[in-house]
Design an enzyme around this catalytic site. Structure first.
Site, PDB file in Angstrom:
ATOM      1  CG  ASN A 196      64.826 -40.085  70.090  1.00  0.00           C
ATOM      2  OD1 ASN A 196      64.146 -40.457  69.132  1.00  0.00           O
ATOM      3  ND2 ASN A 196      65.966 -39.428  69.941  1.00  0.00           N
ATOM      4  CD1 TRP A 197      60.976 -45.618  71.412  1.00  0.00           C
ATOM      5  CD2 TRP A 197      59.252 -46.024  70.041  1.00  0.00           C
ATOM      6  NE1 TRP A 197      59.975 -46.174  72.154  1.00  0.00           N
ATOM      7  CE2 TRP A 197      58.899 -46.430  71.350  1.00  0.00           C
ATOM      8  CE3 TRP A 197      58.315 -46.173  69.020  1.00  0.00           C
ATOM      9  CZ2 TRP A 197      57.656 -46.983  71.643  1.00  0.00           C
ATOM     10  CZ3 TRP A 197      57.079 -46.720  69.307  1.00  0.00           C
ATOM     11  CH2 TRP A 197      56.746 -47.120  70.609  1.00  0.00           C
ATOM     12  CE  LYS A 198      68.614 -42.017  69.777  1.00  0.00           C
ATOM     13  NZ  LYS A 198      70.043 -42.022  70.080  1.00  0.00           N
ATOM     14  CG  HIS A 256      68.738 -36.369  68.779  1.00  0.00           C
ATOM     15  ND1 HIS A 256      69.835 -37.058  68.325  1.00  0.00           N
ATOM     16  CD2 HIS A 256      68.368 -36.950  69.950  1.00  0.00           C
ATOM     17  CE1 HIS A 256      70.115 -38.023  69.192  1.00  0.00           C
ATOM     18  NE2 HIS A 256      69.241 -37.974  70.184  1.00  0.00           N
ATOM     19  CD  GLU A 274      71.078 -40.247  67.116  1.00  0.00           C
ATOM     20  OE1 GLU A 274      69.885 -40.409  66.795  1.00  0.00           O
ATOM     21  OE2 GLU A 274      71.576 -40.776  68.134  1.00  0.00           O
ATOM     22  CD  GLU A 295      69.701 -36.732  74.036  1.00  0.00           C
ATOM     23  OE1 GLU A 295      69.158 -37.693  74.565  1.00  0.00           O
ATOM     24  OE2 GLU A 295      69.760 -36.579  72.796  1.00  0.00           O
ATOM     25  N   GLY A 297      74.202 -43.805  73.171  1.00  0.00           N
ATOM     26  CA  GLY A 297      74.321 -45.123  72.545  1.00  0.00           C
ATOM     27  C   GLY A 297      75.645 -45.808  72.822  1.00  0.00           C
ATOM     28  CB  SER A 320      74.120 -44.592  78.234  1.00  0.00           C
ATOM     29  OG  SER A 320      74.742 -44.731  76.969  1.00  0.00           O
ATOM     30  N   GLY A 378      67.004 -43.297  74.668  1.00  0.00           N
ATOM     31  CA  GLY A 378      67.042 -43.964  73.372  1.00  0.00           C
ATOM     32  C   GLY A 378      66.866 -45.465  73.539  1.00  0.00           C
ATOM     33  N   GLY A 379      67.978 -46.193  73.500  1.00  0.00           N
ATOM     34  CA  GLY A 379      67.954 -47.661  73.494  1.00  0.00           C
ATOM     35  C   GLY A 379      67.042 -48.295  74.534  1.00  0.00           C
TER      36      GLY A 379
HETATM   37  P1  13P Z   1      70.663 -43.726  74.287  1.00  0.00           P
HETATM   38  O1  13P Z   1      69.733 -43.724  75.471  1.00  0.00           O
HETATM   39  O2  13P Z   1      70.489 -44.923  73.401  1.00  0.00           O
HETATM   40  O3  13P Z   1      72.071 -43.463  74.682  1.00  0.00           O
HETATM   41  O4  13P Z   1      70.209 -42.483  73.362  1.00  0.00           O
HETATM   42  C1  13P Z   1      70.081 -41.232  73.942  1.00  0.00           C
HETATM   43  C2  13P Z   1      69.420 -40.341  72.971  1.00  0.00           C
HETATM   44  O5  13P Z   1      70.019 -39.942  71.987  1.00  0.00           O
HETATM   45  C3  13P Z   1      68.024 -39.973  73.219  1.00  0.00           C
HETATM   46  O6  13P Z   1      67.628 -38.932  72.387  1.00  0.00           O
END
Ligand code: 13P
Length: 254
Positions: A9-11, A95, A97, A167, A173, A212, A233-234
């Site tokens: 997930n590149w956000k 998600h 967010e 999640e 994050g 994470s 994510g990251g």
């Molecule tokens: P991180 O891997 O950066 O913690 O993000 C997780 C996430 O929200 C994937 O959708």
């Protein structure tokens, strides 16, 4: 046997040029990854670029969001058929967010998941508790309600195609990963609820862990009986580190 699904997930990261460069570096690294489904969810602006870049590879494309409507006067929104048009195989919905920053409700998530499925895009439905909810012992209750309501419109005969992503918000994050035991405990509860709601299909549904995930912890997380993949994510922004996660390898690239 559930086939693991590892999704990036590149956000809101990467331009089209950066997405193209990622694909060129990443695809050779995962050519041999035959045992897992690999998925990239770029921002909507890079879907078209990645769609072309992934042609002929086994890597799937995903959206990060969708509108539940077919078409119409919905400024700024993207309809499910526009995603199939670009070759999206998966779509992330709900998600945290989107839930916390944009007020998305379980009801909206349910409508989006059903809309995706009706266009043969496989929904990745996200659930998870806040730190406060965890510390006050509400994790199972909160995740249970999110699950039940977000999956309320899934036809039972299609349930096996739905992916659930657990999640925990406190792990997103923050560098604070849930321990494999904590994650497995919640995944087992989710599995039980999916069985109650969908019967035998509940055993086929894949449940990803997100929060994470990095090369150093992917292997032990993925080794848990009810963890069927990861939503990353990251650590998915770098081709090397994401490919190590795809291979469940230990490493320090993240
Ligand atoms: P991180 O891997 O950066 O913690 O993000 C997780 C996430 O929200 C994937 O959708």
């Amino acid at each position: 046997m559930r086939r693991p699904v590892i999704a990036a997930n590149w956000k809101m990261f990467k331009t089209t040029g950066e997405a193209q460069a990622f694909a060129e570096a990443f695809l050779p690294l995962v050519k041999d990854a035959q045992e897992v489904d690999v998925v990239l969810a770029p921002p909507a602006t890079a879907l078209s670029t990645l769609s072309r870049a992934l042609e002929g590879s086994a890597v799937h494309l995903a959206s990060q969001n969708v509108c539940a409507e077919e078409e119409g006067a919905f400024t700024g929104e993207i309809a499910p058929r526009m995603l199939t048009d670009l070759g999206c195989r998966y779509g992330i919905v709900g998600h945290s967010e989107r839930r916390t920053l944009y007020g998305e409700t379980d009801e909206q998530v349910a409508a989006k998941a059903a809309a995706l499925l009706s266009h043969d895009v496989l929904p990745i439905v996200c659930v998870g508790e806040t730190l406060e909810q965890r510390e006050t012992g509400q994790t199972f209750a909160v995740v249970g309600v999110q699950l039940q309501e977000s999956l309320a419109k899934i036809p039972p005969d299609r349930a096996a195609q739905v992916v659930v992503a657990y999640e925990p918000i406190w792990a997103i994050g923050t560098g604070k990963t849930a321990t494999p035991e904590i994650a497995q405990e919640v995944h087992a509860m989710i599995r039980e609820r999916l069985r109650e709601q969908f019967g035998a299909a509940g055993d086929e549904m894949r449940i990803q862990y997100g929060g994470s995930v990095k090369p150093a912890n992917a292997k032990v997380l993925m080794g848990q009986p009810d963890i069927d993949g990861a939503l990353v994510g990251g650590a998915s922004l770098d081709p090397e580190s994401f490919s190590q996660i795809v291979h469940f390898e230990d490493g320090d690239a993240a």
